[in-house]
Every structure is written in structure tokens, then in C-alpha cells.
Design a protein around this motif. Structure first.
Motif, PDB file in Angstrom:
ATOM      1  N   ASP A 221      84.671 -20.418  67.329  1.00 34.37           N
ATOM      2  CA  ASP A 221      83.208 -19.387  67.436  1.00 34.37           C
ATOM      3  C   ASP A 221      83.565 -19.246  65.478  1.00 34.37           C
ATOM      4  OD1 ASP A 221      81.970 -16.990  67.397  1.00 34.37           O
ATOM      5  OD2 ASP A 221      83.147 -16.187  68.341  1.00 34.37           O
ATOM      6  N   ILE A 222      82.367 -19.343  65.131  1.00 30.28           N
ATOM      7  CA  ILE A 222      82.413 -18.884  64.032  1.00 30.28           C
ATOM      8  C   ILE A 222      81.423 -17.604  63.655  1.00 30.28           C
ATOM      9  CG2 ILE A 222      83.258 -20.651  62.985  1.00 30.28           C
ATOM     10  CD1 ILE A 222      80.022 -22.097  62.839  1.00 30.28           C
ATOM     11  N   SER A 223      81.282 -16.839  64.513  1.00 31.76           N
ATOM     12  CA  SER A 223      80.602 -15.552  64.001  1.00 31.76           C
ATOM     13  C   SER A 223      81.678 -14.793  62.862  1.00 31.76           C
ATOM     14  CB  SER A 223      80.680 -14.329  64.785  1.00 31.76           C
ATOM     15  OG  SER A 223      81.815 -14.879  65.467  1.00 31.76           O
ATOM     16  N   GLY A 224      80.643 -13.615  62.654  1.00 27.13           N
ATOM     17  CA  GLY A 224      81.121 -12.762  61.062  1.00 27.13           C
ATOM     18  C   GLY A 224      82.830 -12.147  61.700  1.00 27.13           C
ATOM     19  N   SER A 225      83.009 -11.314  63.409  1.00 25.40           N
ATOM     20  CA  SER A 225      84.450 -11.170  63.031  1.00 25.40           C
ATOM     21  C   SER A 225      85.391 -12.316  63.649  1.00 25.40           C
ATOM     22  CB  SER A 225      84.453 -10.441  64.615  1.00 25.40           C
ATOM     23  OG  SER A 225      83.684 -11.398  65.943  1.00 25.40           O
ATOM     24  N   MET A 226      85.501 -13.830  63.684  1.00 25.29           N
ATOM     25  CA  MET A 226      85.825 -14.922  63.874  1.00 25.29           C
ATOM     26  C   MET A 226      86.190 -15.667  63.249  1.00 25.29           C
ATOM     27  SD  MET A 226      87.002 -14.346  66.904  1.00 25.29           S
ATOM     28  CE  MET A 226      88.199 -16.360  67.006  1.00 25.29           C
ATOM     29  N   SER A 227      85.338 -15.156  61.950  1.00 29.26           N
ATOM     30  CA  SER A 227      85.576 -16.705  60.582  1.00 29.26           C
ATOM     31  C   SER A 227      86.913 -16.292  60.235  1.00 29.26           C
ATOM     32  CB  SER A 227      84.613 -16.109  59.419  1.00 29.26           C
ATOM     33  OG  SER A 227      84.242 -14.690  58.991  1.00 29.26           O
ATOM     34  N   GLU A 228      88.079 -15.639  59.155  1.00 29.32           N
ATOM     35  CA  GLU A 228      88.705 -15.426  59.481  1.00 29.32           C
ATOM     36  C   GLU A 228      89.447 -16.312  60.313  1.00 29.32           C
ATOM     37  OE1 GLU A 228      91.239 -15.770  56.197  1.00 29.32           O
ATOM     38  OE2 GLU A 228      88.963 -14.454  55.958  1.00 29.32           O
ATOM     39  N   SER A 314      87.976 -18.332  70.532  1.00 28.34           N
ATOM     40  CA  SER A 314      86.246 -16.825  70.757  1.00 28.34           C
ATOM     41  C   SER A 314      86.691 -15.532  71.232  1.00 28.34           C
ATOM     42  CB  SER A 314      84.899 -17.271  71.525  1.00 28.34           C
ATOM     43  OG  SER A 314      83.898 -16.206  70.727  1.00 28.34           O
ATOM     44  N   ASP A 315      86.636 -14.275  70.679  1.00 26.77           N
ATOM     45  CA  ASP A 315      86.451 -12.820  70.933  1.00 26.77           C
ATOM     46  C   ASP A 315      85.666 -12.826  72.005  1.00 26.77           C
ATOM     47  OD1 ASP A 315      84.085 -12.381  69.787  1.00 26.77           O
ATOM     48  OD2 ASP A 315      84.512 -11.596  68.130  1.00 26.77           O
ATOM     49  N   GLY A 316      84.691 -13.290  72.931  1.00 28.55           N
ATOM     50  CA  GLY A 316      84.006 -13.029  73.844  1.00 28.55           C
ATOM     51  C   GLY A 316      82.991 -12.609  73.281  1.00 28.55           C
ATOM     52  N   LEU A 339      91.370 -25.117  80.835  1.00 28.61           N
ATOM     53  CA  LEU A 339      91.003 -24.618  79.768  1.00 28.61           C
ATOM     54  C   LEU A 339      91.981 -23.039  79.470  1.00 28.61           C
ATOM     55  CD1 LEU A 339      88.314 -23.593  78.118  1.00 28.61           C
ATOM     56  CD2 LEU A 339      87.828 -22.745  80.418  1.00 28.61           C
ATOM     57  N   ILE A 340      92.236 -23.048  77.748  1.00 25.60           N
ATOM     58  CA  ILE A 340      92.430 -22.468  77.018  1.00 25.60           C
ATOM     59  C   ILE A 340      92.081 -21.784  76.386  1.00 25.60           C
ATOM     60  CG2 ILE A 340      94.785 -21.188  75.718  1.00 25.60           C
ATOM     61  CD1 ILE A 340      95.979 -24.041  76.743  1.00 25.60           C
ATOM     62  N   TRP A 341      91.686 -20.217  76.597  1.00 22.58           N
ATOM     63  CA  TRP A 341      90.822 -18.811  75.541  1.00 22.58           C
ATOM     64  C   TRP A 341      91.240 -18.412  75.086  1.00 22.58           C
ATOM     65  CZ3 TRP A 341      87.278 -14.757  78.103  1.00 22.58           C
ATOM     66  CH2 TRP A 341      86.200 -14.107  76.444  1.00 22.58           C
ATOM     67  N   LEU A 342      91.795 -18.498  73.443  1.00 26.39           N
ATOM     68  CA  LEU A 342      92.174 -18.413  72.339  1.00 26.39           C
ATOM     69  C   LEU A 342      91.537 -16.323  71.875  1.00 26.39           C
ATOM     70  CD1 LEU A 342      93.550 -20.788  71.112  1.00 26.39           C
ATOM     71  CD2 LEU A 342      95.061 -20.003  72.850  1.00 26.39           C
ATOM     72  N   ASN A 343      92.487 -15.551  72.245  1.00 29.57           N
ATOM     73  CA  ASN A 343      90.890 -14.153  71.869  1.00 29.57           C
ATOM     74  C   ASN A 343      92.043 -13.637  70.807  1.00 29.57           C
ATOM     75  OD1 ASN A 343      89.573 -11.945  71.897  1.00 29.57           O
ATOM     76  ND2 ASN A 343      88.909 -12.260  73.250  1.00 29.57           N
ATOM     77  N   PRO A 344      91.759 -13.601  70.061  1.00 32.63           N
ATOM     78  CA  PRO A 344      92.328 -12.546  68.172  1.00 32.63           C
ATOM     79  C   PRO A 344      91.897 -10.611  69.008  1.00 32.63           C
ATOM     80  CG  PRO A 344      90.215 -12.932  67.513  1.00 32.63           C
ATOM     81  CD  PRO A 344      90.447 -13.508  69.562  1.00 32.63           C
ATOM     82  N   LEU A 345      91.646 -10.409  69.943  1.00 35.06           N
ATOM     83  CA  LEU A 345      91.523  -9.151  70.911  1.00 35.06           C
ATOM     84  C   LEU A 345      93.403  -8.947  71.781  1.00 35.06           C
ATOM     85  CD1 LEU A 345      87.783  -8.286  71.863  1.00 35.06           C
ATOM     86  CD2 LEU A 345      89.061  -7.890  69.170  1.00 35.06           C
ATOM     87  N   LEU A 346      93.879  -9.725  72.067  1.00 30.72           N
ATOM     88  CA  LEU A 346      94.690  -9.736  72.582  1.00 30.72           C
ATOM     89  C   LEU A 346      96.187  -9.033  71.789  1.00 30.72           C
ATOM     90  CD1 LEU A 346      95.033 -12.754  75.108  1.00 30.72           C
ATOM     91  CD2 LEU A 346      95.013 -10.405  76.409  1.00 30.72           C
TER      92      LEU A 346
END
Length: 400
Positions: A221-228, A314-316, A339-346
Motif C-alpha cells: 500500500d502506497i497511500s499517504g499513511s503507508m508511504s514511509e 496495508s493499514d486496511g 497470506l500474511i497481512w503486515l499492518n503498522p497499526l499493530l
């Protein structure tokens, strides 16, 4: 008959500059050894030192052994040998419009850091103090959030990610190869070998199943909240691409973009620059359902074969969360081995799946992991090293 003037020997300041330039190239990643430095000093004695083009061509022919190193050499040569231009610094202080400012070429930051390194002749006490500081900084960076890092810390993390190694998690295939310990009889090779002994079977040849590394497919995901987070995770994908040839990378924001070929460049800065230029919606909105639909329709059958592992970063936070998102996630889950979901909100201890998009995506993943610091990436490496049975669902939270 006039005697030709002797060629001046390359000593003194010129020799020191060549040695210092070789050290800078080595720090920037070029394999430059003492033998190359000696060859460079000998070659400079037979050319015209005052001709910049001749000096550049001579040193490039000696120091550059690979095509991807030519860009780094060019930038290092310009920074190291150019004369002082004070008027240029004055122009840099004048604000210019965005159209007039040129974007720095790839690997320029690495070259500048290599040229700005301190001298090697430091006291042992200073080196010991610097080592203690580096170890302390490494411990802090292990658990520090990517979004809270400074530019210098991001550079350190990038170098640490580039040195990470992903062990080969082997998958058993249905193909066979000659194996002395195999369980299947290789009748063809056995009968062919019996022709040498007049039809008597003496050596029995066997076949064993072939083990291959599991393919990895990354959807970022390259959205604004995920770009970094995405930018640093691309460094990780570039590091493991050399070891695993079957790595496919896709970026999605409002549309899906395949950057697999762009990420295969040997230079990491050049690879990330190619990925950034290939997409038009970097740091924009998010349409997860539409992007997954495009992937499942156009790329699913091409890259998800042979037990592929899918990494969804992605942050979903989907702007249009509906039944279509759940359908595309289920289709993706059924098409891959894991399928592994990596979410920075965790990274938050009190995280709960309250967003509508997260609620629809979570039932269709095998593992739910954080991706916000170096420790989380190291945990992902450990998880990818051992391949569990398909559809083994687990939730991994960051350590307190």
C-alpha cells in the motif's frame, strides 16, 4: 636530437587524492582493493593529468567493474575532484521554483555520506567510544517506529535492512531429479546403465522430489499513511530478491502497478527510484478492493502458482469498504499457500479491528503481523524461514 621531457611521477598530493578517492569508492560499495589503487597511480603517469576527461576515463576503466557501479563512480568523481565553487553555494541559498530544482540522482546520498566519513587515523579510544554509541543506537533503532525516525536514522535502518538475509524455506514439488537416497526407481537410467554390463542390472538409480524456495508475492500500500513504511519495506524486498529469484512486487494506491522488474536493479537507490517513478499515485488515496480485483484478474494465475506466499502490507483503511473487498480477499486467500497481512497499526497495544475494511479483510488471512520497526521485520524473516501448513491463522502482536 632533443631528449623528451620525463613524465612526472604521480606522487605527493595527487597520490593522496587517488588513495582517498579509492577509500571513498570502497565506502560507497565499490570493490576497490590496493591492487586497483596501484594500477590507477601507474596509469596516471602515462596520461595528461590536466585533462579532466582523460583522468575520468582512466580511473573509470580501473575502478568500475560492473555496469551498476558506473553511476556511483560518476557522482563520486564529481564530488571529489571538482574545484571549489563558492558562487554555487550562494546560488543554493537562493530559493528557486520547483521546476528549476533538479532531483538528485539515485545513490547520491550514499556517495556524499562516503565522502564525509572521518579519517581512518583515529585513536583507539575514539573508535571504542564510537562503537559503544553505534551499539546503543542499534538497540534503540530495533524498536523505534519508522514514522518517528529522522533522516539519519532512516539511513541507518536502510543499511541494516540491506544486510538482512532470508533463509531459504523449501517447498516440496511434484517434479523429480536423480537422488541416491530417493524412494522412486529411475527405470530409464537403470536400464541404460545395464547396457554396459550386457543387460545385468548392477547399479540401481533412484529419483527424489525437488525442493524449491517458495515464491513470494508482495502487495504494498502506497497511500499517504503507508508511504514511509512501504519505502523501507521495499529495501527489504530488494535485499531478498538476490537470494530468491521468484519475488514479485506490486504497489497499489488508487491503482495497481507491477514494479518487479524495476526492483531487480542491483543498486538499491536506483531500484527504489525506478519504483517511485513507475507509479503515479504515490502517497495518494487507497482503493484496496479495486486493486485486489485487478491483481486477481490479471496477475493471480501468473505469480501465485507453486505455493506462493503473499505479503499484504496495508493499514486496511479502505475508503469504500463493502462486500467486494471481502470477496477479493477470499479469492486471494484461496489462490495462495499462505497470506500474511503486515499492518503498522499493530504497533499499538490496544489495537482493535474496528474499521470496516479491517473487519472484512481479517477473516481471510493466515497471519496478522506488525511492520513498523526492525524487530517486526526480523520476526517476519523468522516466519518466512519455516513454512507452516496452508491457512494456519495466527495473530502476532508486538512485544511490550
Amino acid at each position: 636530437m632533443a631528449t623528451p621531457a620525463p613524465t612526472p611521477s604521480v606522487t605527493g598530493l595527487i597520490a593522496d587524492n587517488v588513495v582517498g578517492f579509492a577509500r571513498a569508492l570502497r565506502a560507497a560499495g565499490l570493490p576497490v582493493g590496493p591492487g586497483a589503487v596501484i594500477d590507477a597511480l601507474n596509469a596516471l603517469q602515462v596520461i595528461e593529468i590536466g585533462n579532466r576527461a582523460d583522468v575520468y576515463a582512466t580511473l573509470e576503466a580501473i575502478f568500475v567493474k560492473r555496469h551498476e557501479h558506473a553511476l556511483i563512480f560518476e557522482q563520486a568523481f564529481d564530488l571529489f575532484f571538482r574545484a571549489a565553487e563558492d558562487w554555487k553555494h550562494m546560488l543554493d541559498s537562493v530559493p528557486l521554483p520547483d521546476q528549476a530544482r533538479k532531483k538528485p540522482p539515485p545513490a547520491s546520498r550514499r556517495v556524499q555520506e562516503a565522502l564525509s566519513q572521518p579519517s581512518i587515523s583515529e585513536t583507539p579510544q575514539a573508535q571504542e567510544q564510537e562503537l559503544r554509541l553505534s551499539v546503543s543506537d542499534k538497540e534503540v533503532l530495533q524498536k523505534k517506529d519508522f514514522a518517528q525516525m529522522s533522516a539519519a536514522e532512516i539511513a541507518q535502518v536502510t543499511r541494516a535492512i540491506a544486510q538482512m538475509k532470508l533463509p531459504q524455506a523449501e517447498l516440496r514439488t511434484r517434479r523429480y531429479r536423480p537422488d541416491a537416497r530417493g524412494l522412486r526407481l529411475d527405470m530409464r537410467r537403470t536400464l541404460r546403465g545395464s547396457l554396459r554390463t550386457g543387460g545385468d542390472i548392477i547399479d540401481i538409480h533412484r529419483l527424489g522430489l525437488i525442493d524449491k524456495p517458495a515464491p513470494i508475492v508482495a502487495l504494498l500500500d502506497i497511500s499517504g499513511s503507508m508511504s514511509e513504511y512501504t519505502r523501507l519495506f521495499l529495501h527489504f524486498l530488494h535485499a531478498i530478491t538476490d537470494a530468491r529469484k521468484r519475488v514479485s512486487v506490486f504497489l497499489f494506491g488508487t491503482r495497481l502497478t507491477n514494479v518487479t522488474r524495476a526492483l531487480r536493479s542491483r543498486d538499491p537507490d536506483e531500484a527504489l527510484a525506478s519504483c517511485t517513478s513507475a507509479v503515479e499515485d504515490w502517497a495518494g488515496g487507497t482503493r484496496i478492493a479495486t486493486s485486489l480485483h485487478t491483481f486477481n484478474k490479471l496477475w493471480g494465475r501468473r505469480v501465485l502458482g507453486q505455493g506462493a506466499i503473499v505479503l499484504l502490507i496495508s493499514d486496511g483503511l479502505e475508503r469504500e469498504a463493502d462486500a467486494k473487498l471481502a470477496f477479493e480477499m477470499d479469492r486471494l486467500h484461496r489462490s495462495c499457500r499462505r497470506l500474511i497481512w503486515l499492518n503498522p497499526l499493530l504497533r499499538y497495544g490496544g489495537f482493535e479491528a474496528k474499521a470496516q475494511g479491517i473487519k472484512m479483510m481479517l477473516p481471510h488471512v493466515d497471519e496478522f503481523r506488525p511492520v513498523h520497526n526492525l524487530s517486526s521485520i526480523e520476526g517476519l524473516i523468522a516466519a518466512l524461514s519455516s513454512v507452516p501448513p496452508p491457512h494456519h491463522r495466527s495473530l502476532i502482536r508486538p512485544a511490550a
